[in-house]
Motif scaffolding. Structure first.
Motif, PDB file in Angstrom:
ATOM      1  N   ASP A 122       6.905   9.914   8.633  1.00 55.88           N
ATOM      2  CA  ASP A 122       6.564  11.343   8.569  1.00 55.88           C
ATOM      3  C   ASP A 122       5.066  11.572   8.729  1.00 55.88           C
ATOM      4  OD1 ASP A 122       9.271  11.777   8.170  1.00 55.88           O
ATOM      5  OD2 ASP A 122       9.068  12.218   6.016  1.00 55.88           O
ATOM      6  N   GLY A 123       4.261  10.710   8.090  1.00 59.05           N
ATOM      7  CA  GLY A 123       2.810  10.846   8.194  1.00 59.05           C
ATOM      8  C   GLY A 123       2.307  10.595   9.603  1.00 59.05           C
ATOM      9  N   ILE A 124       2.830   9.554  10.244  1.00 52.95           N
ATOM     10  CA  ILE A 124       2.425   9.250  11.624  1.00 52.95           C
ATOM     11  C   ILE A 124       2.880  10.369  12.555  1.00 52.95           C
ATOM     12  CG2 ILE A 124       2.866   7.676  13.554  1.00 52.95           C
ATOM     13  CD1 ILE A 124       2.758   5.383  11.495  1.00 52.95           C
ATOM     14  N   SER A 125       4.087  10.892  12.336  1.00 50.83           N
ATOM     15  CA  SER A 125       4.584  12.003  13.165  1.00 50.83           C
ATOM     16  C   SER A 125       3.722  13.242  12.993  1.00 50.83           C
ATOM     17  CB  SER A 125       6.038  12.325  12.807  1.00 50.83           C
ATOM     18  OG  SER A 125       6.878  11.253  13.143  1.00 50.83           O
ATOM     19  N   ALA A 126       3.264  13.483  11.768  1.00 51.15           N
ATOM     20  CA  ALA A 126       2.420  14.651  11.516  1.00 51.15           C
ATOM     21  C   ALA A 126       1.080  14.531  12.242  1.00 51.15           C
ATOM     22  CB  ALA A 126       2.189  14.826  10.015  1.00 51.15           C
ATOM     23  N   VAL A 127       0.559  13.307  12.344  1.00 52.31           N
ATOM     24  CA  VAL A 127      -0.737  13.093  12.979  1.00 52.31           C
ATOM     25  C   VAL A 127      -0.615  12.992  14.500  1.00 52.31           C
ATOM     26  CG1 VAL A 127      -2.676  11.477  13.187  1.00 52.31           C
ATOM     27  CG2 VAL A 127      -1.707  11.968  10.946  1.00 52.31           C
TER      28      VAL A 127
ATOM     29  N   TYR B 192       8.878   3.810   4.006  1.00 54.23           N
ATOM     30  CA  TYR B 192       8.943   3.828   5.462  1.00 54.23           C
ATOM     31  C   TYR B 192       9.151   5.242   5.990  1.00 54.23           C
ATOM     32  CZ  TYR B 192       9.055  -1.273   5.695  1.00 54.23           C
ATOM     33  OH  TYR B 192       8.742  -2.606   5.609  1.00 54.23           O
ATOM     34  N   ASP B 193       9.977   6.020   5.313  1.00 53.21           N
ATOM     35  CA  ASP B 193      10.171   7.414   5.725  1.00 53.21           C
ATOM     36  C   ASP B 193       8.862   8.187   5.632  1.00 53.21           C
ATOM     37  OD1 ASP B 193      12.870   7.043   6.272  1.00 53.21           O
ATOM     38  OD2 ASP B 193      13.552   7.856   4.346  1.00 53.21           O
TER      39      ASP B 193
ATOM     40  N   PRO C 295       0.824  -1.197   0.000  1.00 56.80           N
ATOM     41  CA  PRO C 295       0.000   0.000   0.000  1.00 56.80           C
ATOM     42  C   PRO C 295       0.865   1.256   0.000  1.00 56.80           C
ATOM     43  CG  PRO C 295       0.124  -0.864   2.226  1.00 56.80           C
ATOM     44  CD  PRO C 295       0.861  -1.830   1.336  1.00 56.80           C
ATOM     45  N   SER C 296       0.270   2.344  -0.449  1.00 53.84           N
ATOM     46  CA  SER C 296       0.996   3.611  -0.411  1.00 53.84           C
ATOM     47  C   SER C 296       1.158   4.041   1.053  1.00 53.84           C
ATOM     48  CB  SER C 296       0.240   4.686  -1.188  1.00 53.84           C
ATOM     49  OG  SER C 296      -0.914   5.079  -0.469  1.00 53.84           O
ATOM     50  N   PRO C 297       2.171   4.821   1.350  1.00 52.34           N
ATOM     51  CA  PRO C 297       2.331   5.301   2.732  1.00 52.34           C
ATOM     52  C   PRO C 297       1.091   6.021   3.259  1.00 52.34           C
ATOM     53  CG  PRO C 297       4.327   5.706   1.490  1.00 52.34           C
ATOM     54  CD  PRO C 297       3.297   5.218   0.497  1.00 52.34           C
ATOM     55  N   GLU C 298       0.397   6.745   2.412  1.00 53.29           N
ATOM     56  CA  GLU C 298      -0.818   7.444   2.835  1.00 53.29           C
ATOM     57  C   GLU C 298      -1.877   6.456   3.333  1.00 53.29           C
ATOM     58  OE1 GLU C 298      -4.097   9.472   0.241  1.00 53.29           O
ATOM     59  OE2 GLU C 298      -2.495  10.936   0.595  1.00 53.29           O
TER      60      GLU C 298
ATOM     61  N   GLN D 269      20.902  -3.943  14.260  1.00 54.86           N
ATOM     62  CA  GLN D 269      22.091  -4.305  13.485  1.00 54.86           C
ATOM     63  C   GLN D 269      21.768  -4.761  12.067  1.00 54.86           C
ATOM     64  OE1 GLN D 269      23.723  -7.238  16.122  1.00 54.86           O
ATOM     65  NE2 GLN D 269      24.933  -5.726  17.246  1.00 54.86           N
ATOM     66  N   ARG D 270      20.554  -5.242  11.859  1.00 55.64           N
ATOM     67  CA  ARG D 270      20.158  -5.690  10.510  1.00 55.64           C
ATOM     68  C   ARG D 270      19.507  -4.575   9.703  1.00 55.64           C
ATOM     69  NH1 ARG D 270      17.001 -11.017  12.152  1.00 55.64           N
ATOM     70  NH2 ARG D 270      15.839  -9.361  13.127  1.00 55.64           N
ATOM     71  N   GLY D 271      19.416  -3.388  10.274  1.00 52.77           N
ATOM     72  CA  GLY D 271      18.838  -2.260   9.551  1.00 52.77           C
ATOM     73  C   GLY D 271      17.345  -2.096   9.758  1.00 52.77           C
ATOM     74  N   ASN D 272      16.735  -2.913  10.614  1.00 48.89           N
ATOM     75  CA  ASN D 272      15.302  -2.784  10.910  1.00 48.89           C
ATOM     76  C   ASN D 272      15.096  -1.590  11.823  1.00 48.89           C
ATOM     77  OD1 ASN D 272      14.586  -5.180   9.492  1.00 48.89           O
ATOM     78  ND2 ASN D 272      15.314  -6.374  11.227  1.00 48.89           N
ATOM     79  N   ARG D 273      14.147  -0.745  11.437  1.00 48.62           N
ATOM     80  CA  ARG D 273      13.877   0.456  12.213  1.00 48.62           C
ATOM     81  C   ARG D 273      12.622   0.301  13.035  1.00 48.62           C
ATOM     82  NH1 ARG D 273      14.140   5.135   7.827  1.00 48.62           N
ATOM     83  NH2 ARG D 273      12.768   3.718   6.743  1.00 48.62           N
ATOM     84  N   SER D 274      12.602   0.917  14.217  1.00 46.89           N
ATOM     85  CA  SER D 274      11.407   0.886  15.052  1.00 46.89           C
ATOM     86  C   SER D 274      11.293   2.206  15.795  1.00 46.89           C
ATOM     87  CB  SER D 274      11.465  -0.271  16.051  1.00 46.89           C
ATOM     88  OG  SER D 274      12.525  -0.071  16.967  1.00 46.89           O
ATOM     89  N   ALA D 275      10.093   2.478  16.258  1.00 46.75           N
ATOM     90  CA  ALA D 275       9.839   3.685  17.031  1.00 46.75           C
ATOM     91  C   ALA D 275       8.787   3.382  18.076  1.00 46.75           C
ATOM     92  CB  ALA D 275       9.368   4.814  16.126  1.00 46.75           C
TER      93      ALA D 275
END
Length: 136
Positions: A113-118, A108-109, A13-16, A129-135
């Protein structure tokens, strides 16, 4: 690089769409007690799938699948303890061989950004270490 590559718009799906789903999940009251899981997932615009057999090593825990119609989402699952949902999990862009790593990173960016905006900025973002990002 095209504008759609930078924003992840070529992804399914699109990020939106992902951000709108997150807004619905956060905005809906989680089901409790007698409310059926199927009506909860219907309010999210999702379809409740199969329930997995009970796991004898985790008494009281049930889990199952759900589908997000119109979205390429893999392994969407829910988990409940004594009839109360405590987790929803889904993986987007899991079949990243269908997309370039540049598109996936941009997607993912754009989701972040969309979740941060909301909802505001995350107080804790990390990359393993494998490059997986989380927040959180």
């Amino acid at each position: 690089m095209s504008a759609s590559s930078r924003s992840g718009e070529s992804l399914d799906p699109s990020p939106e769409v992902v951000v709108r789903l997150m807004e619905r999940i956060v905005g809906e009251q989680w089901p409790s007690g007698s409310e059926s899981f199927s009506s909860y997932f219907a309010r999210l615009g999702c379809v409740l799938g199969s329930t997995d057999p009970d796991d004898e090593t985790s008494p009281g825990v049930t889990q199952g699948r759900f589908v997000v119609p119109g979205c390429e989402v893999k392994n969407a699952s829910w988990h409940a303890l004594k009839g109360e949902i405590f987790a929803l999990n889904l993986f987007i862009y899991e079949s990243s061989e269908n997309f370039s790593s540049t598109d996936v990173d941009a997607g993912y960016d754009a989701v972040r950004d969309g979740i941060s905006a909301v909802f505001g900025l995350s107080p804790d973002e990390s990359t393993d270490q494998r490059g997986n990002r989380s927040a959180v």
